[in-house]
Write a protein that holds these residues in place. Structure first.
Motif, mmCIF file in Angstrom:
data_model
loop_
_atom_site.group_PDB
_atom_site.id
_atom_site.type_symbol
_atom_site.label_atom_id
_atom_site.label_comp_id
_atom_site.label_asym_id
_atom_site.label_seq_id
_atom_site.Cartn_x
_atom_site.Cartn_y
_atom_site.Cartn_z
ATOM 1 N N GLY A 334 0.790 -1.212 0.003
ATOM 2 C CA GLY A 334 -0.024 -0.024 0.189
ATOM 3 C C GLY A 334 0.867 1.349 -0.081
ATOM 4 O O GLY A 334 0.525 2.242 -0.506
ATOM 5 N N VAL A 335 1.837 1.341 0.720
ATOM 6 C CA VAL A 335 2.664 2.425 0.727
ATOM 7 C C VAL A 335 3.530 2.748 -0.401
ATOM 8 O O VAL A 335 3.663 3.768 -1.079
ATOM 9 C CB VAL A 335 3.824 2.251 1.892
ATOM 10 C CG1 VAL A 335 5.003 3.383 1.832
ATOM 11 C CG2 VAL A 335 3.270 2.280 3.222
ATOM 12 N N GLY A 336 3.715 1.378 -1.094
ATOM 13 C CA GLY A 336 4.458 1.674 -2.694
ATOM 14 C C GLY A 336 3.367 2.102 -3.432
ATOM 15 O O GLY A 336 3.806 2.855 -4.272
ATOM 16 N N THR A 337 1.915 1.936 -3.398
ATOM 17 C CA THR A 337 1.011 2.366 -4.331
ATOM 18 C C THR A 337 0.984 4.231 -4.154
ATOM 19 O O THR A 337 0.735 4.686 -4.932
ATOM 20 C CB THR A 337 -0.426 1.826 -4.190
ATOM 21 O OG1 THR A 337 -0.706 2.013 -2.658
ATOM 22 C CG2 THR A 337 -0.364 0.345 -4.429
ATOM 23 N N ILE A 338 1.318 4.507 -2.921
ATOM 24 C CA ILE A 338 1.173 5.896 -2.679
ATOM 25 C C ILE A 338 2.471 6.588 -3.386
ATOM 26 O O ILE A 338 2.218 7.801 -4.105
ATOM 27 C CB ILE A 338 1.237 5.972 -1.142
ATOM 28 C CG1 ILE A 338 0.012 5.896 -0.540
ATOM 29 C CG2 ILE A 338 1.284 7.736 -1.051
ATOM 30 C CD1 ILE A 338 0.043 5.798 0.901
ATOM 31 N N SER A 339 3.595 5.697 -3.254
ATOM 32 C CA SER A 339 4.864 6.480 -3.998
ATOM 33 C C SER A 339 4.827 6.420 -5.633
ATOM 34 O O SER A 339 5.325 7.231 -6.012
ATOM 35 C CB SER A 339 5.954 5.631 -3.406
ATOM 36 O OG SER A 339 6.313 4.461 -4.238
ATOM 37 N N GLY A 340 4.129 5.503 -5.995
ATOM 38 C CA GLY A 340 3.985 5.442 -7.459
ATOM 39 C C GLY A 340 3.651 6.387 -8.236
ATOM 40 O O GLY A 340 4.473 7.363 -9.056
ATOM 41 N N PRO A 341 2.497 7.185 -8.195
ATOM 42 C CA PRO A 341 1.707 8.163 -8.736
ATOM 43 C C PRO A 341 2.744 9.355 -8.458
ATOM 44 O O PRO A 341 3.034 10.377 -9.332
ATOM 45 C CB PRO A 341 0.602 8.249 -8.291
ATOM 46 C CG PRO A 341 0.128 6.932 -7.536
ATOM 47 C CD PRO A 341 1.392 6.415 -7.241
ATOM 48 N N LEU A 342 3.262 9.633 -7.335
ATOM 49 C CA LEU A 342 3.986 10.798 -6.738
ATOM 50 C C LEU A 342 5.466 10.975 -7.454
ATOM 51 O O LEU A 342 5.763 11.954 -8.117
ATOM 52 C CB LEU A 342 4.270 10.863 -5.271
ATOM 53 C CG LEU A 342 3.106 11.142 -4.352
ATOM 54 C CD1 LEU A 342 3.574 10.893 -2.804
ATOM 55 C CD2 LEU A 342 2.351 12.577 -4.781
ATOM 56 N N MET A 343 5.962 9.995 -7.689
ATOM 57 C CA MET A 343 7.157 9.823 -8.538
ATOM 58 C C MET A 343 7.101 9.954 -9.909
ATOM 59 O O MET A 343 7.986 10.724 -10.766
ATOM 60 C CB MET A 343 7.923 8.241 -8.238
ATOM 61 C CG MET A 343 8.327 8.085 -6.701
ATOM 62 S SD MET A 343 9.718 9.332 -6.330
ATOM 63 C CE MET A 343 11.049 8.785 -7.330
ATOM 64 N N VAL A 344 6.078 9.247 -10.638
ATOM 65 C CA VAL A 344 5.891 9.253 -12.005
ATOM 66 C C VAL A 344 5.107 10.541 -12.618
ATOM 67 O O VAL A 344 5.646 10.869 -13.665
ATOM 68 C CB VAL A 344 5.239 7.965 -12.460
ATOM 69 C CG1 VAL A 344 4.718 7.874 -13.969
ATOM 70 C CG2 VAL A 344 5.800 6.822 -12.073
ATOM 71 N N GLY A 345 4.220 10.913 -11.765
ATOM 72 C CA GLY A 345 3.362 12.435 -12.294
ATOM 73 C C GLY A 345 4.221 13.376 -12.923
ATOM 74 O O GLY A 345 4.025 13.730 -13.929
ATOM 75 N N PRO A 346 5.253 13.973 -11.865
ATOM 76 C CA PRO A 346 5.903 14.839 -12.213
ATOM 77 C C PRO A 346 6.975 14.585 -13.587
ATOM 78 O O PRO A 346 7.269 15.554 -14.508
ATOM 79 C CB PRO A 346 7.076 15.113 -10.948
ATOM 80 C CG PRO A 346 6.149 14.765 -10.048
ATOM 81 C CD PRO A 346 5.456 13.386 -10.477
ATOM 82 N N VAL A 347 7.549 13.326 -13.554
ATOM 83 C CA VAL A 347 8.402 12.944 -14.774
ATOM 84 C C VAL A 347 7.486 12.996 -15.984
ATOM 85 O O VAL A 347 7.949 13.374 -17.064
ATOM 86 C CB VAL A 347 8.805 11.523 -14.792
ATOM 87 C CG1 VAL A 347 9.422 10.830 -15.710
ATOM 88 C CG2 VAL A 347 9.932 11.298 -13.330
ATOM 89 N N MET A 348 6.086 12.618 -15.906
ATOM 90 C CA MET A 348 5.386 12.631 -17.181
ATOM 91 C C MET A 348 5.020 13.980 -17.562
ATOM 92 O O MET A 348 5.105 14.386 -18.865
ATOM 93 C CB MET A 348 4.075 11.868 -16.966
ATOM 94 C CG MET A 348 4.268 10.434 -16.993
ATOM 95 S SD MET A 348 2.463 9.417 -16.709
ATOM 96 C CE MET A 348 1.713 9.668 -18.171
ATOM 97 N N ASP A 349 4.992 14.824 -16.532
ATOM 98 C CA ASP A 349 4.579 16.428 -17.060
ATOM 99 C C ASP A 349 5.702 17.023 -17.559
ATOM 100 O O ASP A 349 5.786 17.683 -18.540
ATOM 101 C CB ASP A 349 4.287 17.039 -15.763
ATOM 102 C CG ASP A 349 2.818 17.528 -15.620
ATOM 103 O OD1 ASP A 349 2.149 17.442 -16.446
ATOM 104 O OD2 ASP A 349 2.556 18.095 -14.338
ATOM 105 N N ARG A 350 7.023 16.601 -17.087
ATOM 106 C CA ARG A 350 8.192 17.219 -17.797
ATOM 107 C C ARG A 350 8.626 16.486 -19.257
ATOM 108 O O ARG A 350 9.091 17.286 -20.205
ATOM 109 C CB ARG A 350 9.395 17.348 -16.859
ATOM 110 C CG ARG A 350 10.786 17.733 -17.498
ATOM 111 C CD ARG A 350 11.509 18.205 -16.289
ATOM 112 N NE ARG A 350 12.757 18.784 -16.847
ATOM 113 C CZ ARG A 350 13.601 19.349 -16.307
ATOM 114 N NH1 ARG A 350 13.436 19.447 -14.794
ATOM 115 N NH2 ARG A 350 14.791 19.876 -16.992
ATOM 116 N N PHE A 351 8.387 15.053 -19.016
ATOM 117 C CA PHE A 351 9.306 14.483 -20.209
ATOM 118 C C PHE A 351 8.114 13.897 -21.475
ATOM 119 O O PHE A 351 8.690 13.242 -22.209
ATOM 120 C CB PHE A 351 10.167 13.562 -20.004
ATOM 121 C CG PHE A 351 11.297 14.111 -19.054
ATOM 122 C CD1 PHE A 351 12.295 14.538 -19.882
ATOM 123 C CD2 PHE A 351 11.341 13.946 -17.844
ATOM 124 C CE1 PHE A 351 13.440 15.352 -18.917
ATOM 125 C CE2 PHE A 351 12.404 14.481 -17.102
ATOM 126 C CZ PHE A 351 13.525 15.114 -17.780
#
Length: 427
Positions: A334-351
């Motif tokens: 569950g903690v992993g599922t929280i971290s996933g979008p937080l890590m990936v979202g900014p990367v998708m926005d930039r790249f």
């Protein structure tokens, strides 16, 4: 086989309908968010609300069940699902959606726990594999079917949100009206993550990475399909292809891991994940059919890897520790599922949207690489009491083993051991 499944039919029908609603809302929410012009970072915060609610439910729902029982909590949670999706249609603001999606995450995780603990208590050695394989197929069929409802309506108005709420409400009826015996009330739910890590580091690290991968995909997969220009029908097919690949791969991965050091299978899954993720970047812009094939390959390892880690953790546990182990794994996931979008979202926005799979490649490399490193650090263990069997799990895997945390604590150790792992391999 059919007579042995009769006691579970009402619960499985409720599960099917719930997953149809889940599949619909999981796709219509990001599609509507993109249509509103919200950035990937904003959609990430909405997704974080969902994963926070999902994780919190893993801890809180057992306490509710202890207080009022399985059926009342199940009815309350499905009602909460209906309320949350209706609120999304009424209040189109990303801050409100973050709260409403948190309600949905809480409700869906709690519903999984109740359904799986209910099944877990009622299966026998004779029908365990049949019931749980049917359960996994039910969740997959429901999720895929729900996604294909999106092209039938317009996500920019309230129709699909209302339809989703109606489906959730109908899902209540089979279980609320069932005459089947109810599960025994629970008496405890516990977990000890630090103890679990000391015993099996690869299981805990792998569960966290598996959660990050699934959380990122379930939250941002719909955004990916919209941002690369797929129609809603094509996007639904891509999401469905990934789920189908995941479902079909569970049995061969499980059989392989039951016959060798599971960490070797983790290394192979990590390598497949890296290759498939890089292939998704390469084929982006190609024909949709090619995208579907590669998505199925990504799915073949995206969701099944969590079950590998649960099985490995149980290999190193005593039978009376299975509940504690699985509860701990559930929290780490569950903690992993929280971290996933937080890590990936900014990367998708930039790249850009394809960077989603660049991050996936890194995650898979870490997953397989860490397992390989642990192989060099410690010899394979057959377990303190013998190797357990791999158990297939649905899209958001809490697993029947984790759901055993909701079961009565009056069973002896042998019963706990017998009721926590449906077997894919021969005894």
């Amino acid at each position: 086989m059919l007579p042995s499944l009769v006691p579970f039919l009402s619960l499985l029908v409720s599960t099917l309908l719930m997953m149809v609603g889940f599949g619909l809302q999981s796709y219509v929410v990001p599609v509507r968010a993109v249509a509103e012009g919200w950035s990937t970072q904003t959609i990430t915060w909405i997704a974080t609300g969902y994963t926070l609610g999902f994780t919190a439910s893993c801890v809180i729902t057992p306490k509710f069940v202890l207080a009022v029982g399985h059926v009342r909590v199940f009815v309350a949670l499905i009602t909460l699902l209906s309320i949350a999706i209706l609120l999304c249609s009424l209040v189109v603001d990303w801050r409100g959606w973050m709260l409403f999606r948190g309600m949905s995450g809480f409700a869906i995780a709690g519903s999984y726990l109740i359904i799986e603990s209910w099944l877990n208590e009622r299966v026998t050695n004779d029908n365990r594999a049949s019931v749980f394989s049917l359960y996994v197929m039910t969740t997959m069929v429901g999720s895929v079917g729900g996604q294909y409802l999106v092209p039938l309506g317009d996500p920019t108005n309230t129709s699909l949100f209302i339809l989703c709420a109606i489906i959730f409400s109908i899902a209540l009826l089979p279980t609320a009206l069932t005459s089947s015996p109810l599960p025994a009330p629970p008496t405890r739910a516990r977990f000890d993550v630090l103890k679990l890590y000391r015993r099996s580091p690869v299981a805990v690290v792998g569960a966290f990475i598996a959660g990050a991968l699934s959380g990122a995909w379930l939250s941002l997969g719909g955004v990916f399909t919209q941002r690369i220009g797929l129609t809603t029908a094509q996007g639904a097919t891509l999401l469905a292809a990934l789920l189908v690949g995941s479902t079909l791969a569970q049995i061969p991965i499980g059989r392989a891991s039951d016959r060798m050091d599971r960490r070797i299978v983790m290394v192979v899954c990590g390598a497949v994940g890296v290759a498939a993720s890089l292939a998704m970047i390469t084929v982006q812009g190609s024909s949709p059919s090619l995208l579907y094939v590669v998505a199925a390959l990504v799915g073949s390892v995206l969701f099944p890897i969590y079950a590998l880690n649960v099985a490995h953790a149980n290999d190193l546990a005593q039978p009376d520790e299975y509940v504690e182990v699985s509860s701990g794994m559930m929290i780490v996931y569950g903690v992993g599922t929280i971290s996933g979008p937080l890590m990936v979202g900014p990367v998708m926005d930039r790249f850009g949207p394809t960077s989603l799979f660049a991050v996936f490649a890194i995650y898979f490399a870490l997953y397989g690489g860490y397992a390989g490193w642990r192989i060099m650090r410690r010899d394979a263990a057959t377990g303190m009491v013998g190797k357990t069997d791999y158990q297939a799990m649905p899209v958001q895997p809490l697993g029947a083993e984790a759901a055993a945390a909701l079961q009565a604590d009056t069973a002896d150790e042998e019963l706990i051991a017998d009721t926590t792992t449906p077997k894919w391999s021969n005894p």
